[in-house]
Write a protein that holds these residues in place. Structure first.
Motif, mmCIF file in Angstrom:
data_model
loop_
_atom_site.group_PDB
_atom_site.id
_atom_site.type_symbol
_atom_site.label_atom_id
_atom_site.label_comp_id
_atom_site.label_asym_id
_atom_site.label_seq_id
_atom_site.Cartn_x
_atom_site.Cartn_y
_atom_site.Cartn_z
ATOM 1 N N GLU A 102 61.673 60.807 109.767
ATOM 2 C CA GLU A 102 61.006 61.213 108.524
ATOM 3 C C GLU A 102 61.717 60.691 107.281
ATOM 4 N N GLU A 132 59.186 55.022 119.272
ATOM 5 C CA GLU A 132 58.830 56.411 118.995
ATOM 6 C C GLU A 132 59.880 57.057 118.093
ATOM 7 N N SER A 185 59.217 55.853 114.608
ATOM 8 C CA SER A 185 58.021 56.447 114.002
ATOM 9 C C SER A 185 58.206 57.924 113.690
ATOM 10 N N GLU A 186 59.126 58.605 114.374
ATOM 11 C CA GLU A 186 59.374 60.026 114.111
ATOM 12 C C GLU A 186 60.448 60.253 113.046
#
Length: 187
Positions: free
Chosen positions: A63, A57, A60-61
Motif C-alpha cells: 500500500e 502479489e 500489488s498488495e
C-alpha cells in the motif's frame, strides 16, 4: 469420395490413438524420454512462475506504492522472468517433435491403414462411392450421344456466336480524322 477418405482416416486413427496411449504410458516410465524431460522442465517452469506470482502479489498488495509504481515494478519483475518463459517455450517446441517421434517409432502406419482399408464397411463405402461416380459420368449429358442433346448444345453455341457477332457489328468505327484546314493566304 471425401466421405470414404474421412472414414478411412478415422478408422486408421482409432487403433493409432490407442497404440499411442499405450506407448505414452510405457515411455513415461523411461527417465531419458523426451516426455520425461518435458515434464521435468514443466515442473521447474511452474515453480518459477509460482515465485513470480508471489512476488507480483506482494508488489500489488504493497500500500506504500502508487498504482503507477506498482505497474512499473511488476513490469520490471516480468522483464526478469520473460527469458524463463521464452526458454521454456523454445524447449517445449524442440521436445514436441522428439515426443512425436518416440510415440510413432514402433507403430506400423502402413499396417494400420491396410487393416482399416480391409474392413468390410470401408470396402462397401468405397464400392458405393465408385459406383456413384461411374453413374454420374455415364449419365452426364456431355457424354451421352443423345441427338436431342447434341442439337441443344449446337443451338446454344450458335446463340453465343450470334450474340458475339451482334456485339461486334454494334461497334461503330471511329470517325475519320478531319482534313487539315487550308493554309491561310499571306497578306
Amino acid at each position: 469420395m471425401i466421405r470414404v477418405l474421412s472414414l478411412t482416416a478415422a478408422l486408421a486413427l482409432l487403433p493409432l490413438s490407442s497404440a499411442l496411449a499405450q506407448e505414452t504410458a510405457q515411455e513415461a516410465a523411461a527417465p531419458d524420454s523426451a516426455e520425461a524431460r518435458l515434464e521435468a522442465a514443466s515442473a521447474d517452469f511452474e515453480a518459477r512462475m509460482e515465485r513470480f506470482g508471489e512476488r507480483a502479489e506482494a508488489i500489488s498488495e504493497d500500500e506504500s506504492l502508487t498504482d503507477e509504481q506498482k505497474g512499473v515494478r511488476i513490469s520490471a519483475l516480468w522483464a526478469e522472468y520473460s527469458p524463463d518463459v521464452a526458454a521454456f517455450t523454445a524447449e517445449a517446441t524442440r521436445m514436441a517433435s522428439a515426443i512425436a517421434a518416440e510415440a510413432l517409432k514402433d507403430i506400423d502406419v502402413d499396417a494400420l491403414v491396410s487393416e482399416a482399408l480391409n474392413d468390410p464397411e470401408v470396402q462397401d463405402a468405397i464400392q458405393s462411392g465408385v459406383a456413384g461416380a461411374q453413374g454420374v459420368v455415364a449419365n452426364s449429358a456431355w457424354t451421352n450421344p443423345d441427338p436431342e442433346q447434341i442439337e441443344t448444345y449446337g443451338l446454344i453455341a450458335q446463340y453465343a456466336l450470334d450474340q458475339a457477332g451482334d456485339a461486334v457489328e454494334a461497334i461503330e468505327p471511329p470517325a475519320p480524322p478531319e482534313p487539315p484546314a487550308p493554309p491561310a493566304p499571306e497578306v
